[in-house]
Every structure is written in structure tokens, then in C-alpha cells.
Design an enzyme around this catalytic site. Structure first.
Site, mmCIF file in Angstrom:
data_model
loop_
_atom_site.group_PDB
_atom_site.id
_atom_site.type_symbol
_atom_site.label_atom_id
_atom_site.label_comp_id
_atom_site.label_asym_id
_atom_site.label_seq_id
_atom_site.Cartn_x
_atom_site.Cartn_y
_atom_site.Cartn_z
ATOM 1 C CG LEU A 161 -1.660 -1.337 1.567
ATOM 2 C CD1 LEU A 161 -2.370 -1.191 2.781
ATOM 3 C CD2 LEU A 161 -2.642 -1.537 0.358
ATOM 4 C CG MET A 180 7.594 0.166 -7.017
ATOM 5 S SD MET A 180 9.125 1.060 -7.752
ATOM 6 C CE MET A 180 9.022 2.363 -6.783
ATOM 7 C CE LYS A 181 4.651 0.435 1.321
ATOM 8 N NZ LYS A 181 4.013 1.683 1.425
ATOM 9 C CG LEU A 182 11.123 -3.570 0.384
ATOM 10 C CD1 LEU A 182 12.072 -4.841 0.453
ATOM 11 C CD2 LEU A 182 10.716 -3.102 1.906
#
Length: 296
Positions: free
Chosen positions: A121, A170-172
Site C-alpha cells: 500500500l 517497489m514498495k521497499l
């Protein structure tokens, strides 16, 4: 095709709003209690059903969302669901997880005719309530096409990046930038005060300039206005994410000195007592100030 039945594990700060919006989208939703009954009771009052166990949810639901603190918890939930999952069911991990764990779970599920998607998210609990989160998705094209209508109930921006694990990678990267801002703002404010420029003066120059952004504004909601809940993302979760980032960099033999510096800023705050459930990222400013003898 029969309508999907949606399970939701983890109806906390983000999950409650997400589950509410899936209900509002017309899907049957099943939830399960953990520690806090309030969101469960609220969702049941809106039409959700409550599962007594993960086994019950697995048998009843075709798409199951998980919002958990990290990979160990996700792995435990998947282990509880796995024996009773419907043929062809999908797990959608909305947590910020370790991509290597996500890809391993995808292999385990695939071997049993099941599917894994990661949809971490971007956004705040307010955006979750409004159905305006962003999500970056890792899934096969077939699984993505299947889950997209459900994601659209709670996300305003959806990007499909590739197979399982791509969303968590990508979230990291996204969180490296966000937590990097937090670390820089905290250090800049400590130095600002140390050289005689107040937090309010600092803000009057940065706000509205090219250095301003949405993250700056929520972060400074605490530094300037004293709103402890301006950005409800814990220091503990920030540190966890930066450790996952470090592991991802190590897995491809990448030197990441900036990522390590960001991680260490949060590690120092965590070690100094910033490890509680209401110790949020903007509070980093206090720990950096104290470490430098500055009254924040």
C-alpha cells in the site's frame, strides 16, 4: 463466473477502510479478529461475516487479503490458510514484506494450484477509508486481471509491475525514499535549531517551495503543530522496512550506503525507546534532537 468472496486478515489502521470499501463494492467479505474487536464489530454491522478461524475463512473465500506487520506474520497466516483453501484461490499480501519470502510463498502456492499476489500500500488510513490508496502489484497477468476489480474498490492508483515479488520490491524502494525524507528532515531540524533557526522559520522557507511534498506536510504536522498522529506509521515498521531493503540490496550485491544510513537513523531511535505502537515516523525528530542535545 461466480462472484468472488473476499477474506480479510488484518483489519487494522489500513485494513478496516479497505475491507469497508470492498463491502461497498458489492463483494461478500469475511473478516477475522486478532486483538481489537472494534473494527470487526464495525465491519460486521456493515454486512461482513466473521470467521472463527483461518480454516473457516480459507474454505469460504476465493480471494484473501492479508495486512500484517511483516513477512513472519504473513508466513504464519498463509500456513494457517493453506490446508483448507479453495482450488484456484488467491492470496493478496498488502503488507510491506520481504520480496524473497513473497516469491517463496508464491512457489508453494503455485505447486498446490493456488496463487500469490503482492499488493503493498501507498497512503494513509484516511486514504484507506476513502478508497484512495495506491498499490503496486506483483502477480501473473491472469491473476492480476482477476483481482483488479477488487483492488479498484480500495485503490485509486494501481500499477502492475510484474510477477509475484515485484510489488514488494517497489514498495521497499518507495519506503527508502519516504524514510530517507524523514531522516533528512529530522537531522535538518536538529541542525536548524542548533544554529538558531526555529522549526517554524525552517518550515516557512520549505513549505510551498520545490522541497515541499505531501510527505513533508504530514511529517511537519508533528514537528510544527504537535499532532502526534499526523502520520501514523510506526518507527518499528520503518526500521523493519529498511532492514528488508538492506537484505534486498545484499541479495544482488549492491552497495547501499544511503539506505544503511537511513536504517541506522531509525535503529538508533528504536533503541532509544521509540519501539511502541504509538511511536510514529515523525517522532524521529525528537530522537535525533535529543541525541544532539537539542530541545525539539
Amino acid at each position: 463466473m461466480a462472484q468472488e468472496t473476499i477474506g480479510f486478515v488484518g483489519v487494522g489502521l489500513m485494513g478496516q477502510g479497505m475491507a469497508k470499501n470492498i463491502l461497498d463494492g458489492g463483494y461478500p467479505v469475511m473478516v477475522i479478529a486478532h486483538r481489537n474487536r472494534e473494527p470487526i464489530d464495525t465491519l460486521v454491522a456493515r454486512g461482513a461475516t466473521e470467521a472463527a478461524s483461518l480454516e473457516e475463512m480459507a474454505a469460504a473465500c476465493s480471494i484473501i487479503h492479508i495486512c500484517a506487520p511483516g513477512s513472519p506474520q504473513v508466513e504464519a497466516v498463509v500456513a494457517g490458510l493453506l490446508p483448507n483453501m479453495q482450488a484456484g484461490a488467491v492470496i493478496v499480501d498488502c503488507s510491506t514484506s520481504d520480496p524473497s519470502s513473497t516469491m517463496k510463498l508464491a512457489e508453494i502456492l503455485d505447486a498446490k494450484g493456488l496463487h500469490m499476489a503482492d499488493a503493498p500500500l501507498g497512503g494513509t488510513p484516511v486514504q484507506a477509508e476513502a478508497g484512495e490508496l495506491a498499490t503496486m502489484v506483483g502477480a501473473s497477468e491472469t491473476v492480476y486481471s482477476r483481482i483488479k476489480p477488487v483492488l479498484e474498490c480500495w485503490a485509486g492508483a494501481i500499477v502492475h509491475l510484474g510477477p509475484s515479488g515485484a510489488g514488494h520490491k517497489m514498495k521497499l524502494l518507495n519506503n527508502m525514499l519516504a524514510m530517507g525524507y524523514a531522516a533528512m528532515y529530522s537531522e535538518a531540524l536538529a541542525l536548524s535549531n542548533k544554529v538558531g533557526i526555529s522549526t517554524e522559520q525552517f518550515d516557512s522557507v520549505i513549505r510551498g517551495s520545490r522541497m515541499d511534498c505531501g510527505f513533508y506536510q504530514t511529517f511537519m504536522g508533528y514537528a510544527v503543530e504537535g499532532n502526534r498522529e499526523a502520520h501514523k506509521f510506526t518507527l518499528t515498521n520503518a526500521l523493519k522496512d529498511m532492514r528488508y531493503l538492506e537484505s534486498m540490496a545484499d541479495s544482488v550485491a549492491l552497495a547501499n550506503p544511503v539506505g544503511n544510513a537511513i536504517k541506522n537513523s531509525f535503529a538508533l531511535a528504536h533503541a532509544a525507546g521509540g519501539d511502541g505502537p504509538e511511536d510514529y515516523v515523525p517522532h524521529l525528530v525528537d530522537y535525533v534532537a535529543k541525541r544532539n542535545g537539542v530541545k525539539s
